[in-house]
Design a protein around this motif. Structure first.
Motif, PDB file in Angstrom:
ATOM      1  N   PHE A  54      13.283  16.224  42.014  1.00 48.69           N
ATOM      2  CA  PHE A  54      14.070  17.452  41.853  1.00 48.69           C
ATOM      3  C   PHE A  54      15.113  17.595  42.954  1.00 48.69           C
ATOM      4  CE2 PHE A  54      10.699  20.084  39.336  1.00 48.69           C
ATOM      5  CZ  PHE A  54      10.790  19.160  38.313  1.00 48.69           C
ATOM      6  N   ILE A  55      14.692  17.300  44.179  1.00 48.20           N
ATOM      7  CA  ILE A  55      15.629  17.409  45.304  1.00 48.20           C
ATOM      8  C   ILE A  55      16.837  16.516  45.060  1.00 48.20           C
ATOM      9  CG2 ILE A  55      15.942  16.956  47.773  1.00 48.20           C
ATOM     10  CD1 ILE A  55      12.913  17.632  48.098  1.00 48.20           C
ATOM     11  N   ALA A 107      17.830  15.238  42.190  1.00 46.01           N
ATOM     12  CA  ALA A 107      18.593  15.635  41.009  1.00 46.01           C
ATOM     13  C   ALA A 107      19.700  16.591  41.452  1.00 46.01           C
ATOM     14  CB  ALA A 107      17.677  16.304  39.992  1.00 46.01           C
ATOM     15  N   PHE A 108      19.395  17.411  42.442  1.00 51.43           N
ATOM     16  CA  PHE A 108      20.392  18.347  42.956  1.00 51.43           C
ATOM     17  C   PHE A 108      21.423  17.636  43.836  1.00 51.43           C
ATOM     18  CE2 PHE A 108      21.867  21.879  45.706  1.00 51.43           C
ATOM     19  CZ  PHE A 108      22.320  22.726  44.711  1.00 51.43           C
ATOM     20  N   ASP A 141      23.652  16.052  41.343  1.00 45.47           N
ATOM     21  CA  ASP A 141      24.192  16.885  40.265  1.00 45.47           C
ATOM     22  C   ASP A 141      25.720  16.776  40.212  1.00 45.47           C
ATOM     23  OD1 ASP A 141      23.140  19.624  38.611  1.00 45.47           O
ATOM     24  OD2 ASP A 141      25.290  19.492  39.049  1.00 45.47           O
TER      25      ASP A 141
END
Lengths: 269, 291
Positions: B118-119, B121-122, B125
């Motif tokens: 998740f980290i 993915a940001f 992004d």
């Protein structure tokens, strides 16, 4: 010298900036994340997302499931592995070697190799959607590495100590609990930390065996937030922080033990 | 000294669990790899080596998967080893600062793969991400792009995430290896007027070989096992370009319900890991140094 310092700083920033952004984003609204993705949150310290995630999700339940699975998995892996390690050191060398090889062979087989047959076995045994099922699989699959580390350590213990306790009339169980375990505490604690991190963070087995929300652990719940919140990073990161909090707190206080324990696991595994 | 027979009881609980949940599935993976089982029905047929033949000749995605896994592995092994070694050499001494920095670099290792996914993915992004914003900020906006959506580079983006995740741990292995080298060796080199590079080549490197072998072997195996990270970050996409062997097994078994074929790929996977482990073992034997 200057170049060295510069490199150290760059690496430190590479670690810190993403982590800082995670914390800051968890305090923003989604709208604010779009308008100001990397800045400070406008409302300062804001725990609305934390409140929301506990309301929208059975967060406390996921948390408890993770706690239960991790505690029992670590405890039983350590207990059974240290019994085996003790047994190996007490057996004649060839028998001991056979047992040692049998268990450590397991380190060579990645979890993904057995996931297909393991899944059908769990279905047959009715152990899917069950925390007990998860614990049984966790213990069985981490035994090899734990046996490997603990046997290595117990072999270094002086044989005379065991001999002395036999003369005093101690049976195997007493020798195990009164001599082997207390002397192996350094190795046991390193292995415990390694196992804690591994079981707390495990995704694969919950992903395979758990579909019911009542039994999901944090990593699986977190993964599924992605489907639900899509790119709602504030909510995802709130989840990340809650899921990581216990390990981070433990790391801050027990840093040296973490580094030693996890590296032993890596090097020997 | 005689050991009482009760010692065998110490093996019972572990051995029972290990046999049911580990040995039995391992053996059944071998068994099912020769069948066309779908995972659910009672009936299946033995089809000999058909599954293996399909893997090596008929399945273009599997070939692609192997290629992806090799690319991923190569980038991770090269970058992770270089980063870990370079920083270990700077942080070899134990001072307050170095201990702190080592702990900081180590930190990602304690996170779960899903969190790291998740980290990053940001970070990656395309519109909000740290990386693109940074590139635009320093006037390199033309490089900015969809790091996980671009089929040509997604696998490398994943590899960089893996390096961020685990380089700190390998750094610790190198520090331990470096600290074990006796200081006298460096003093001798200094007296004999060796340059920095010569000292590295003829003192540090040969004596560091055992640690280097451990790091390279561990990193290699780790990059074959990076299931969680890939699964959570890209799920194998776009267009199978980030599919690695582990995620492919999952897809065949749990999305296509071809348990027999998935078992065959698992067996191939097991053989690959066995070969790497064997090479690691051999290398460690021959690299054993004495001083």
């Amino acid at each position: 010298m200057l170049f060295r310092r510069f490199s150290l700083l760059v690496y430190a920033l590479l670690i810190l900036i993403p982590l800082l952004v995670v914390v800051l984003t968890s305090m923003k609204t989604l709208r604010e994340t779009f308008s100001n993705p990397l800045g400070l949150p406008a409302d300062g310290i804001n725990i609305d997302n934390y409140v929301a995630i506990f309301q929208e999700q059975t967060m406390a339940g996921y948390f408890m499931n993770s706690v239960i699975v991790t505690l029992f998995s670590v405890t039983f892996t350590l207990l059974f592995a240290s019994m085996i390690a003790f047994g190996i050191t007490r057996l004649s060398s060839w028998l001991g070697n056979i047992m040692f090889t049998l268990f450590t062979l397991g380190m060579m087989v990645p979890a993904q190799v057995i996931m297909v047959p393991l899944y059908s076995l769990m279905l047959d045994l009715n152990l899917t959607n069950s925390l007990v099922g998860l614990i049984l699989v966790n213990v069985s699959t981490t035994l090899p590495i734990a046996v490997f580390i603990l046997t290595g350590f117990m072999k270094t213990l002086p044989k005379e100590l065991f001999e002395a306790s036999t003369i005093d009339g101690a049976g195997n169980w007493q020798m195990f609990t009164k001599v082997a375990i207390p002397l192996s505490l350094p190795s046991l604690s390193a292995t415990a930390i390694f196992l804690f991190v591994m079981h707390w963070n495990d995704l694969l087995y919950p992903l395979l065996f758990i579909t019911d929300n009542a039994y999901k652990t944090l990593p699986l719940a977190l993964l599924e937030f992605q489907g639900q919140y899509s790119t709602n990073y504030p909510m995802l990161f709130t989840g990340v922080i809650i899921a990581s909090a216990p390990m981070v707190v433990a790391y801050v206080f027990l840093q040296r033990f973490f580094v030693a324990g996890m590296t032993a696991g890596a090097v020997k595994g | 000294m005689k050991t009482s027979k009760t010692i065998f009881l110490f093996f019972v609980p572990g051995l029972v669990l290990y046999s049911i949940f580990f040995l039995y599935p391992t053996v059944s993976a071998l068994f099912y790899s020769f069948t066309d089982w779908d995972g659910f029905s009672d009936a299946f047929a033995f089809i000999g080596f058909d599954n293996f033949e399909r893997a090596f000749t008929g399945d273009s995605i599997f070939r692609k998967t192997i290629g992806n896994n090799l690319k991923f592995m190569l980038v991770v092994v090269v970058f992770q080893t270089i980063v870990a070694l370079a920083f270990a050499m700077i942080l070899i001494k134990n001072t307050k600062t170095t201990v702190f920095l080592r702990a900081l670099y180590f930190f990602p290792t304690i996170l779960s793969s899903v969190s790291v996914a998740f980290i990053w993915a940001f970070v990656y992004d395309p519109s909000l991400g740290i990386l693109n914003q940074l590139l635009e900020g320093i006037g390199l906006g033309f490089i900015a792009q969809n790091w996980l959506g671009n089929a040509n580079i997604a696998i490398y983006s994943l590899a960089i995430t893996q390096v961020w995740f685990h380089a700190g741990q390998m750094l610790i292995v190198f520090v331990a290896g470096l600290q074990a080298i006796p200081q006298e060796m460096y003093e001798v080199a200094k007296i004999e007027g060796a340059s920095k590079w010569q000292t590295f080549r003829s003192v540090t490197w040969p004596l560091l070989a055992p640690s280097a072998t451990i790091v390279v072997a561990y990193t290699t195996i780790q990059s074959f096992k990076a299931f969680d990270l890939v699964f959570a970050m890209t799920g194998g996409g776009p267009n199978n370009t980030t599919e690695i062997i582990a995620t492919y097994i999952y897809d065949i078994a749990f999305r296509n319900y071809q348990f027999g074929y998935a078992s065959a790929i698992s067996v191939i996977f097991m053989i690959i890991i066995a070969i790497i482990t064997f090479l690691q073992f051999k290398a460690l034997r021959s690299d054993r140094v004495s001083y």
